[in-house]
Write a protein that holds these residues in place. Structure first.
Motif, mmCIF file in Angstrom:
data_model
loop_
_atom_site.group_PDB
_atom_site.id
_atom_site.type_symbol
_atom_site.label_atom_id
_atom_site.label_comp_id
_atom_site.label_asym_id
_atom_site.label_seq_id
_atom_site.Cartn_x
_atom_site.Cartn_y
_atom_site.Cartn_z
ATOM 1 N N GLN A 378 46.682 27.881 41.111
ATOM 2 C CA GLN A 378 46.445 26.912 42.140
ATOM 3 C C GLN A 378 45.584 27.512 43.345
ATOM 4 O O GLN A 378 46.123 27.011 44.592
ATOM 5 N N GLY A 379 44.695 28.195 42.913
ATOM 6 C CA GLY A 379 43.576 28.545 43.893
ATOM 7 C C GLY A 379 43.997 29.791 44.656
ATOM 8 O O GLY A 379 43.334 30.533 45.349
ATOM 9 N N ARG A 380 45.367 30.315 44.742
ATOM 10 C CA ARG A 380 45.633 31.420 45.228
ATOM 11 C C ARG A 380 45.778 32.760 44.311
ATOM 12 O O ARG A 380 46.084 32.763 43.145
ATOM 13 N N TYR A 381 45.478 33.795 45.070
ATOM 14 C CA TYR A 381 45.423 35.062 44.227
ATOM 15 C C TYR A 381 46.556 35.953 44.740
ATOM 16 O O TYR A 381 46.619 36.021 45.893
ATOM 17 N N TYR A 382 47.299 36.409 43.722
ATOM 18 C CA TYR A 382 48.596 37.131 43.909
ATOM 19 C C TYR A 382 48.474 38.756 44.029
ATOM 20 O O TYR A 382 49.711 39.255 43.864
ATOM 21 N N GLY A 383 47.438 39.287 43.663
ATOM 22 C CA GLY A 383 47.270 40.595 43.286
ATOM 23 C C GLY A 383 47.540 41.612 44.666
ATOM 24 O O GLY A 383 47.865 42.475 44.252
ATOM 25 N N GLU A 384 47.697 41.194 45.826
ATOM 26 C CA GLU A 384 47.927 42.097 46.736
ATOM 27 C C GLU A 384 46.859 42.874 47.354
ATOM 28 O O GLU A 384 46.461 43.431 48.329
ATOM 29 N N ILE A 385 46.316 43.237 46.208
ATOM 30 C CA ILE A 385 45.003 44.561 46.583
ATOM 31 C C ILE A 385 43.822 43.685 46.144
ATOM 32 O O ILE A 385 43.883 42.702 45.420
ATOM 33 N N PRO A 386 42.595 44.119 46.850
ATOM 34 C CA PRO A 386 41.383 43.385 46.337
ATOM 35 C C PRO A 386 41.192 43.697 44.795
ATOM 36 O O PRO A 386 41.693 44.774 44.314
ATOM 37 N N SER A 387 40.700 42.617 44.006
ATOM 38 C CA SER A 387 40.485 42.661 42.639
ATOM 39 C C SER A 387 39.265 43.800 42.198
ATOM 40 O O SER A 387 38.262 43.353 42.026
ATOM 41 N N GLU A 388 39.575 44.994 42.479
ATOM 42 C CA GLU A 388 38.653 46.033 42.236
ATOM 43 C C GLU A 388 39.023 46.870 41.459
ATOM 44 O O GLU A 388 39.990 47.650 41.456
ATOM 45 N N PRO A 389 38.158 47.355 40.424
ATOM 46 C CA PRO A 389 38.933 48.112 39.093
ATOM 47 C C PRO A 389 39.469 49.413 39.852
ATOM 48 O O PRO A 389 40.531 49.716 39.012
#
Lengths: 408, 243
Positions: A378-389
């Protein structure tokens, strides 16, 4: 030698064959003993954790061949034994009645020539099917060089057949099994595939056509006896699926049993983790609609041992992520690490009625530990860290083995 | 009102009927496991095949065959609160109809689907893990499953071993499926029943044990994986683990 000893010798000789599946065909008992379920049934698990579904056994381990990787090669000084077709058939029925097994996986070393061996196998199947009216599962190993007419006869009695491809490339085969030729292996594979196709066409038209190899064919190759890369292996696998419509390609981590100039040293541990990663990649090919070239390429010829192939792929293609779980198509959902076939299905099914929240995902069986870096909910990112490999890689890396600190 | 029932599936369905046509149910409980209290009224319901059949067809027609199977499996489970799982699930399902199972994560749905899955998984496991031994006049198999699954095994083995007499004995519940080459039925059978095995039986057990030892590959040894597939609690009745 009594039956107990023979069984021990011939089970020992057969155990390096990987397949033990009893899946792929539904059959009812038509007035005899046995039936078969398409989902397959495992009956027990041996101490190596592999499932035991079929009585996996060789008719004999006397062999004229001298394939360098094989435990039964003729230069090895090991105990040798025979079982007669009747003995194998009786054993199968007695084990089956007690529900020890789902059926028989019959293979053999080549004592005189391929046709002689396959005739014995045919004879065993005739006793089981025609005399004992056995409707359980039978898997037969085909020896390259067998007469096509003989293969045809066996195919009408067996549920599954397999020809071992042995090595992922022609060079490795020449190096390790100089008496075998790739062409001789592919010929029966082609024949079985063609006959299955013709048979299913005929069965569509006429009701009383006998089934030919209804559970399809499979094959296996040895991993780590040669220097082939994972890319070579996976490409070969994909070709086998496409060209011969195989049900399964099995991998078997090479276990050094023999000493030889072209072989890894006897002290080499079997590459079990590599085998595991290859199976994961095989699943991506078969169920997740991946192409071999997406998973590996000449630039990345080998699978990452630390990460599963789907994560490795996702990290190399981070520009495709994160995906919105409430909008992504089924195919896209399957590409998210941590989302499997069943959870993707559940997501779709609930989405038709109500939006899927992050809390729902865990309940649906999504592995959030991996998935959270690759999706939004629902639009929210839950990864806590940037989506960076590089950052994700750090978070997901297996914990280093704890070692005992020394006092001094 | 708390409804008490006799432990049968018909009993549960009868209580569901009362929930709609008599007084609403707070809960449904097995009569032997009910804790009486002063706060709630309770009433014992005798199983009524006709009322049960009405609920049965209503579930089939107004919800789905799938839902019927799910609640039956939940009834067979050893979940301590299974009757109420069924009650809450059906209350919602009669409102929503066939799409009920799309509400996978709903608190009234998820526990039912999970419990039903556990039961069907255990039954599937025992398609493989059941071991028959040859007695003088039949094949005999004992098992101690977590859930009441022998009824789910019966059809499978009756087809497979159509020409044998056999008994599948749940030693935990003292019941058995008995098949006489024509049909199978359920019967009570005490735990300590004496079985007279044939002389050949020990020989085939020995063959199987030896095969089991030899088919494993030593350099791939992984007993942790083996335990995942064959938990220790099942091993007591498995020939290959007792030598």
């Amino acid at each position: 030698m009594d039956t107990l000893e023979k069984l021990a010798v011939l089970a020992d000789a057969a155990k390096y064959d990987v397949s033990c599946a009893s899946s792929g065909v539904n059959k009812k008992n038509k007035g005899g003993i046995g039936n078969s379920k398409a989902y397959g049934i495992c009956h027990t698990w041996s101490q190596d954790g592999r499932c035991i579904s079929l009585l996996k056994i060789l008719l004999t381990n006397y062999c004229i061949y001298n394939c360098s990787y094989c435990v039964n090669r003729n230069q090895n000084d090991i105990q040798r034994a025979h079982l007669t077709p009747k003995e194998v058939a009786d054993l199968t029925i007695q084990f089956y009645r007690r529900n020890y097994i789902e059926g028989l996986f019959l293979s053999s070393a080549v004592e005189h020539n391929p046709n002689h061996t396959m005739e014995n196998i045919l004879h065993t199947l005739q006793i089981l099917r025609n005399n004992y009216h056995f409707y359980g599962y039978i898997h037969v190993k085909v020896i390259p060089g067998t007469d096509p007419a003989l293969i045809h006869k066996i195919g009408l009695l067996a549920d599954r057949m397999s020809v071992n491809i042995e090595q992922p490339s022609e060079q490795s085969l020449r190096l390790l099994a100089p008496q075998k030729r790739l062409q001789a292996i592919l010929t029966p594979m082609q024949q079985i595939n063609t006959e299955i196709l013709i048979n299913s066409e005929e069965r569509r038209k006429y009701r009383r056509v006998r089934k030919f190899v209804p559970a399809g064919q499979s094959t296996q190759m040895i991993i780590g006896a040669s220097k082939d890369s994972d890319f070579t292996i996976l490409k070969a696998t994909e070709t086998l699926y496409k060209q011969f419509a195989l049900k399964r390609v099995y991998f078997s981590a090479y276990i050094p049993i023999n000493d030889g100039p072209n072989l890894p040293a006897l002290t080499t541990a079997p590459p079990l983790l590599r085998e595991h990663r290859l199976y994961q990649a095989d699943w991506l090919l078969r169920f997740y609609k991946f192409q071999a070239e997406e998973i590996l390429s000449p630039k990345y010829p080998n699978l990452d041992i630390e990460f599963d192939p789907k994560i490795s792929w996702a990290l190399r293609n981070i520009h495709l992520f994160p995906l919105e779980i409430n909008k992504a198509s089924y195919e896209e959902l399957l590409r998210i690490p941590g989302v499997g076939l069943i959870s993707a299905h559940r997501i779709l099914s609930q989405r038709r009625i109500a939006p899927v929240s992050y809390e729902h995902l865990g309940k649906m069986g999504v592995v959030l530990k991996r998935a959270k870096y690759f999706l939004t909910c629902q639009g929210r990112y839950y990864g806590e860290i940037p989506s960076e490999p590089s950052l994700i890689r750090q978070r997901l890396a297996p914990a280093p083995q704890a070692t005992q600190l020394t006092l001094f | 009102m708390d409804y008490l029932y006799d432990g049968s599936f018909e009993g549960v369905l009868t209580a569901i009927y009362y929930n709609y046509y008599e007084e609403k149910a707070e809960g449904i409980y097995h009569k032997d496991r009910y804790q009486f209290s002063l706060a709630t009224n309770s009433k014992f319901l005798k199983s009524d095949p006709q009322l049960a059949a009405k609920v049965y067809t209503a579930v089939e027609q107004k919800i789905s065959n799938e839902a019927l199977r799910q609640i039956y499996y939940v009834y067979l489970s050893n979940h301590p609160n299974k009757e109420n799982l069924i009650l809450r699930y059906l209350e919602l399902a009669f409102k929503l109809g066939a799409k009920i199972n799309s509400y996978y994560t709903h608190p009234a749905v998820l526990p039912v689907l999970k419990t039903a899955k556990q039961v069907s998984f255990e039954a599937h496991r025992f398609f493989g893990l059941l071991r028959f031994a040859e007695a003088r006049n039949c094949l005999y198999a004992a098992l101690e499953p977590d859930n009441n699954i022998i009824i789910l095994l019966a059809d499978h083995f009756a087809d497979r071993l159509a020409k044998e007499n056999f008994i599948i004995h749940d030693k935990r519940r003292n019941i058995a499926v008995v098949y006489n080459r024509k049909e199978w039925f359920l019967a009570d059978l005490p735990k300590d029943v004496k079985i007279d095995f044939t002389d050949d039986e020990a020989f085939y057990q020995q063959l199987w044990q030896s095969y089991f030892q030899h088919i494993g590959i030593d350099s791939r040894k992984n007993t942790k994986l083996q335990t995942q597939f064959v938990p220790h609690r099942y091993r007591k009745n498995l020939v290959e683990f007792n030598y």
